[in-house]
Design a protein around this motif. Sequence first.
Motif, PDB file in Angstrom:
ATOM      1  N   THR A 144       0.848  -1.196   0.000  1.00  0.00           N
ATOM      2  CA  THR A 144       0.000   0.000   0.000  1.00  0.00           C
ATOM      3  C   THR A 144       0.885   1.247   0.000  1.00  0.00           C
ATOM      4  O   THR A 144       2.100   1.161   0.233  1.00  0.00           O
ATOM      5  CB  THR A 144      -0.888   0.030   1.251  1.00  0.00           C
ATOM      6  N   GLU A 145       0.274   2.379  -0.212  1.00  0.00           N
ATOM      7  CA  GLU A 145       1.026   3.643  -0.180  1.00  0.00           C
ATOM      8  C   GLU A 145       1.650   3.853   1.199  1.00  0.00           C
ATOM      9  O   GLU A 145       2.802   4.268   1.309  1.00  0.00           O
ATOM     10  CB  GLU A 145       0.114   4.822  -0.526  1.00  0.00           C
ATOM     11  N   ALA A 146       0.896   3.530   2.250  1.00  0.00           N
ATOM     12  CA  ALA A 146       1.411   3.697   3.623  1.00  0.00           C
ATOM     13  C   ALA A 146       2.653   2.841   3.844  1.00  0.00           C
ATOM     14  O   ALA A 146       3.610   3.259   4.487  1.00  0.00           O
ATOM     15  CB  ALA A 146       0.334   3.340   4.638  1.00  0.00           C
ATOM     16  N   GLU A 147       2.646   1.616   3.308  1.00  0.00           N
ATOM     17  CA  GLU A 147       3.804   0.730   3.454  1.00  0.00           C
ATOM     18  C   GLU A 147       5.001   1.255   2.659  1.00  0.00           C
ATOM     19  O   GLU A 147       6.134   1.213   3.139  1.00  0.00           O
ATOM     20  CB  GLU A 147       3.439  -0.688   2.994  1.00  0.00           C
ATOM     21  N   LEU A 148       4.744   1.751   1.461  1.00  0.00           N
ATOM     22  CA  LEU A 148       5.833   2.297   0.636  1.00  0.00           C
ATOM     23  C   LEU A 148       6.457   3.527   1.288  1.00  0.00           C
ATOM     24  O   LEU A 148       7.657   3.771   1.151  1.00  0.00           O
ATOM     25  CB  LEU A 148       5.310   2.642  -0.766  1.00  0.00           C
ATOM     26  N   LEU A 149       5.639   4.283   2.010  1.00  0.00           N
ATOM     27  CA  LEU A 149       6.142   5.494   2.669  1.00  0.00           C
ATOM     28  C   LEU A 149       7.112   5.188   3.808  1.00  0.00           C
ATOM     29  O   LEU A 149       7.835   6.077   4.260  1.00  0.00           O
ATOM     30  CB  LEU A 149       4.978   6.333   3.202  1.00  0.00           C
ATOM     31  N   THR A 150       7.155   3.950   4.262  1.00  0.00           N
ATOM     32  CA  THR A 150       8.105   3.592   5.324  1.00  0.00           C
ATOM     33  C   THR A 150       9.513   3.377   4.768  1.00  0.00           C
ATOM     34  O   THR A 150      10.470   3.265   5.532  1.00  0.00           O
ATOM     35  CB  THR A 150       7.659   2.312   6.069  1.00  0.00           C
ATOM     36  N   LEU A 151       9.657   3.321   3.448  1.00  0.00           N
ATOM     37  CA  LEU A 151      10.970   3.126   2.835  1.00  0.00           C
ATOM     38  C   LEU A 151      11.765   4.426   2.832  1.00  0.00           C
ATOM     39  O   LEU A 151      11.191   5.499   2.600  1.00  0.00           O
ATOM     40  CB  LEU A 151      10.810   2.625   1.393  1.00  0.00           C
ATOM     41  N   PRO A 152      13.077   4.376   3.078  1.00  0.00           N
ATOM     42  CA  PRO A 152      13.885   5.608   3.073  1.00  0.00           C
ATOM     43  C   PRO A 152      13.903   6.252   1.690  1.00  0.00           C
ATOM     44  O   PRO A 152      14.042   5.566   0.676  1.00  0.00           O
ATOM     45  CB  PRO A 152      15.288   5.123   3.469  1.00  0.00           C
ATOM     46  N   GLY A 153      13.722   7.557   1.671  1.00  0.00           N
ATOM     47  CA  GLY A 153      13.772   8.308   0.408  1.00  0.00           C
ATOM     48  C   GLY A 153      12.490   8.268  -0.393  1.00  0.00           C
ATOM     49  O   GLY A 153      12.420   8.842  -1.482  1.00  0.00           O
ATOM     50  N   ILE A 154      11.454   7.591   0.107  1.00  0.00           N
ATOM     51  CA  ILE A 154      10.185   7.493  -0.619  1.00  0.00           C
ATOM     52  C   ILE A 154       9.145   8.377   0.067  1.00  0.00           C
ATOM     53  O   ILE A 154       8.749   8.126   1.206  1.00  0.00           O
ATOM     54  CB  ILE A 154       9.675   6.038  -0.695  1.00  0.00           C
ATOM     55  N   GLY A 155       8.722   9.417  -0.653  1.00  0.00           N
ATOM     56  CA  GLY A 155       7.678  10.309  -0.170  1.00  0.00           C
ATOM     57  C   GLY A 155       6.369  10.003  -0.879  1.00  0.00           C
ATOM     58  O   GLY A 155       6.289   9.072  -1.689  1.00  0.00           O
ATOM     59  N   PRO A 156       5.328  10.800  -0.634  1.00  0.00           N
ATOM     60  CA  PRO A 156       4.009  10.547  -1.249  1.00  0.00           C
ATOM     61  C   PRO A 156       4.034  10.492  -2.772  1.00  0.00           C
ATOM     62  O   PRO A 156       3.384   9.640  -3.375  1.00  0.00           O
ATOM     63  CB  PRO A 156       3.160  11.722  -0.743  1.00  0.00           C
ATOM     64  N   SER A 157       4.778  11.401  -3.417  1.00  0.00           N
ATOM     65  CA  SER A 157       4.781  11.420  -4.885  1.00  0.00           C
ATOM     66  C   SER A 157       5.473  10.188  -5.456  1.00  0.00           C
ATOM     67  O   SER A 157       5.011   9.598  -6.446  1.00  0.00           O
ATOM     68  CB  SER A 157       5.446  12.697  -5.406  1.00  0.00           C
ATOM     69  N   LYS A 158       6.570   9.756  -4.827  1.00  0.00           N
ATOM     70  CA  LYS A 158       7.270   8.559  -5.316  1.00  0.00           C
ATOM     71  C   LYS A 158       6.460   7.297  -5.042  1.00  0.00           C
ATOM     72  O   LYS A 158       6.435   6.377  -5.861  1.00  0.00           O
ATOM     73  CB  LYS A 158       8.660   8.456  -4.677  1.00  0.00           C
ATOM     74  N   ALA A 159       5.795   7.254  -3.892  1.00  0.00           N
ATOM     75  CA  ALA A 159       4.943   6.102  -3.574  1.00  0.00           C
ATOM     76  C   ALA A 159       3.807   5.995  -4.591  1.00  0.00           C
ATOM     77  O   ALA A 159       3.502   4.898  -5.086  1.00  0.00           O
ATOM     78  CB  ALA A 159       4.390   6.231  -2.156  1.00  0.00           C
ATOM     79  N   ALA A 160       3.202   7.135  -4.909  1.00  0.00           N
ATOM     80  CA  ALA A 160       2.132   7.152  -5.913  1.00  0.00           C
ATOM     81  C   ALA A 160       2.681   6.727  -7.278  1.00  0.00           C
ATOM     82  O   ALA A 160       2.013   6.025  -8.041  1.00  0.00           O
ATOM     83  CB  ALA A 160       1.508   8.539  -5.991  1.00  0.00           C
ATOM     84  N   GLY A 161       3.916   7.150  -7.582  1.00  0.00           N
ATOM     85  CA  GLY A 161       4.555   6.778  -8.843  1.00  0.00           C
ATOM     86  C   GLY A 161       4.797   5.281  -8.947  1.00  0.00           C
ATOM     87  O   GLY A 161       4.637   4.679 -10.020  1.00  0.00           O
ATOM     88  N   ILE A 162       5.190   4.661  -7.831  1.00  0.00           N
ATOM     89  CA  ILE A 162       5.411   3.206  -7.808  1.00  0.00           C
ATOM     90  C   ILE A 162       4.106   2.472  -8.081  1.00  0.00           C
ATOM     91  O   ILE A 162       4.047   1.533  -8.898  1.00  0.00           O
ATOM     92  CB  ILE A 162       6.014   2.772  -6.452  1.00  0.00           C
ATOM     93  N   ILE A 163       3.033   2.910  -7.429  1.00  0.00           N
ATOM     94  CA  ILE A 163       1.723   2.269  -7.616  1.00  0.00           C
ATOM     95  C   ILE A 163       1.243   2.468  -9.057  1.00  0.00           C
ATOM     96  O   ILE A 163       0.745   1.541  -9.695  1.00  0.00           O
ATOM     97  CB  ILE A 163       0.700   2.828  -6.600  1.00  0.00           C
ATOM     98  N   ARG A 164       1.432   3.674  -9.583  1.00  0.00           N
ATOM     99  CA  ARG A 164       1.028   3.971 -10.969  1.00  0.00           C
ATOM    100  C   ARG A 164       1.811   3.106 -11.958  1.00  0.00           C
ATOM    101  O   ARG A 164       1.243   2.555 -12.903  1.00  0.00           O
ATOM    102  CB  ARG A 164       1.245   5.454 -11.274  1.00  0.00           C
ATOM    103  N   TYR A 165       3.103   2.964 -11.708  1.00  0.00           N
ATOM    104  CA  TYR A 165       3.963   2.183 -12.618  1.00  0.00           C
ATOM    105  C   TYR A 165       3.513   0.721 -12.666  1.00  0.00           C
ATOM    106  O   TYR A 165       3.400   0.118 -13.730  1.00  0.00           O
ATOM    107  CB  TYR A 165       5.421   2.269 -12.172  1.00  0.00           C
ATOM    108  N   ARG A 166       3.249   0.145 -11.483  1.00  0.00           N
ATOM    109  CA  ARG A 166       2.867  -1.281 -11.473  1.00  0.00           C
ATOM    110  C   ARG A 166       1.486  -1.493 -12.085  1.00  0.00           C
ATOM    111  O   ARG A 166       1.215  -2.540 -12.670  1.00  0.00           O
ATOM    112  CB  ARG A 166       2.969  -1.854 -10.066  1.00  0.00           C
ATOM    113  N   GLU A 167       0.592  -0.501 -11.954  1.00  0.00           N
ATOM    114  CA  GLU A 167      -0.735  -0.615 -12.574  1.00  0.00           C
ATOM    115  C   GLU A 167      -0.637  -0.528 -14.096  1.00  0.00           C
ATOM    116  O   GLU A 167      -1.318  -1.253 -14.815  1.00  0.00           O
ATOM    117  CB  GLU A 167      -1.666   0.486 -12.042  1.00  0.00           C
ATOM    118  N   GLU A 168       0.239   0.363 -14.584  1.00  0.00           N
ATOM    119  CA  GLU A 168       0.380   0.566 -16.027  1.00  0.00           C
ATOM    120  C   GLU A 168       1.178  -0.550 -16.699  1.00  0.00           C
ATOM    121  O   GLU A 168       1.005  -0.819 -17.889  1.00  0.00           O
ATOM    122  CB  GLU A 168       1.045   1.916 -16.309  1.00  0.00           C
TER     123      GLU A 168
END
Length: 199
Positions: A144-168
């Motif tokens: 989830t976005e909340a889980e991705l946000l626990t990673l170092p260097g990953i903020g809301p925009s990058k977390a959203a980008g990861i989710i968008r990339y895997r969906e596309e």
Amino acid sequence: MMMILKCLMIWFMAAVLLTGCSGQEMEILSGETGDSLEGSGKVQTAGEEESAISLESIWVYVCGCVNCPGVYELPEGCRLFQAVEAAGGLTGEAASDSVNLAELVSDGQKIYIPSMEEAQNSVLDGTEGEQDVSDGRIHLNTATEAELLTLPGIGPSKAAGIIRYREENGGFSSPEELMEVPGIKSATYEQIKDLVTID
């Protein structure tokens, strides 16, 4: 004549005694001065040693369900629970079970503490149970976005980008694909490569 000789003898002895005492006095004074100088030298040396031994510091951003969100300076080697304590501790809404409080934190890391509602939504979405819990790594294709946000260097925009990339793209086929997500460069990937999985 005898009186004069006696006076001279008394005067001579007094002079010798006075000279001896002043000599001792000078030795004592010089000894004290030497000691004080030596002592001050030791203090300066200790000061120099203390300044030479300095602990490395890291800076982390703690946000979400903490009492005092913000950027905090911590000693290197701290764990996530210490960063949370620096931010005033968890609020009553925090879902502490959804983050690894024993995790080591790194310089520049963003630490996001989700609320119980966010954690509940993750469970309802059926994504939380799919995360690889055997080694604590984040599953890139189900996190989830909340889980991705626990990673170092990953903020809301990058977390959203990861989710968008895997969906596309139908998911990640390797962790290295993260560098194809806009905003994630090799430096960020190096920070998180050991914390993520696709298995």
